[in-house]
Motif scaffolding. Structure first.
Motif, PDB file in Angstrom:
ATOM      1  N   ILE A 231     -23.029   2.998  -4.715  1.00 23.78           N
ATOM      2  CA  ILE A 231     -22.147   3.547  -5.771  1.00 23.78           C
ATOM      3  C   ILE A 231     -21.072   2.552  -6.156  1.00 23.78           C
ATOM      4  O   ILE A 231     -20.744   2.363  -7.331  1.00 23.78           O
ATOM      5  N   MET A 234     -22.512  -0.062  -8.443  1.00 26.41           N
ATOM      6  CA  MET A 234     -22.761   0.457  -9.787  1.00 26.41           C
ATOM      7  C   MET A 234     -21.474   0.548 -10.588  1.00 26.41           C
ATOM      8  O   MET A 234     -21.420   0.167 -11.759  1.00 26.41           O
ATOM      9  N   VAL A 235     -20.407   1.030  -9.966  1.00 29.88           N
ATOM     10  CA  VAL A 235     -19.116   1.137 -10.658  1.00 29.88           C
ATOM     11  C   VAL A 235     -18.580  -0.233 -11.016  1.00 29.88           C
ATOM     12  O   VAL A 235     -18.047  -0.463 -12.112  1.00 29.88           O
TER      13      VAL A 235
END
Length: 250
Positions: A231, A234-235
């Protein structure tokens, strides 16, 4: 008549004692001579040496290896002195850089096994004659045996081992051998600890069976860390501006 009988008995006893001392050791029933000598001195084998100017080996007795009875090999050494003729010849051989050789027969190193079949031949070793002269006849002889105590090799070194051309006096330094004798037998290597290894493997298996948490896979144990890392990546990628953006026009 009684005196005559006593005299005859005395004569008979004297004859018996003479025969006993001549042929039999009366205390234990063994013969006098070789058996008693073996008991005290052990079984001996010749140690021979050769040093010739023409380098053709002509061995003569240097001494004897005395093998003592017992389970472990025990050997002592008795040696003759070098004669004046041998001292002169040894220096002549050293002057032409000849060899000094020794040899022993192939035997068992236990005195109580000499009745067993022996192999024929000799075991030989050599050093430079000049090293023997300059060491003042100081050498180390090592007897190599196999696990059964059978003699399989012999080696000789001198101290010092190098030839430097040092002058040696015959009468002082080349008369008596100064020899260190040792026996080198193989040592059994420790066997593999198979039983201990299997025991440890069983203990580890039992521990894992009692604690099933340890049997989880890597992803089962750390799935939350892997998910959080994905995550975060991805951010981070979505927050970056696009590369090669257009220029503003006025």
């Amino acid at each position: 008549m009684a005196r005559l009988l006593q005299f005859q008995i005395a004569v008979v006893w004297i004859v018996v004692l003479v025969l006993c001392s001549e042929f039999v050791y009366c205390n234990n029933g063994r013969r006098v001579g070789d058996v008693m000598d073996t008991e005290f001195s052990g079984f001996s084998v010749p140690l021979e040496h050769s040093f010739e100017v023409d380098d053709v080996a002509k061995f003569q007795v240097r001494g004897a290896l005395v093998l003592k009875a017992g389970r472990e090999p025990s050997v002592s050494l008795t040696q003759n002195q070098l004669s004046e003729e041998d001292r002169a010849k040894l220096k002549e051989v050293a002057a032409v850089d000849g060899l000094y050789r020794i040899r022993v027969p192939r035997v068992f190193l236990q005195a109580d096994r000499q009745t067993e079949r022996q192999m024929e031949g000799y075991l030989t070793a050599f050093v430079r004659a000049c090293a023997m002269v300059e060491s003042h006849l100081s050498d180390v002889i090592t007897l190599h045996s196999d696990v059964s105590g059978y003699l399989i090799g012999i080696s000789i070194v001198t101290f010092p081992g190098a030839c430097r051309g040092t002058e040696v006096e015959d009468e002082v330094d080349l008369e008596v051998f100064n020899t260190t004798l040792s026996i080198l037998a193989p040592v059994n290597a420790p066997g593999p600890e198979t039983a201990l290894f299997l025991e440890r493997m069983e203990q580890e298996t039992e521990k894992k069976g009692k604690n099933p948490q340890e049997q989880k896979s890597f992803f089962a144990k750390y799935w939350y860390l892997i998910l959080g890392g994905a995550i975060f990546l991805m951010v981070s990628n979505s927050a970056q501006p696009p590369a090669g953006g257009g220029r503003e026009q006025s």
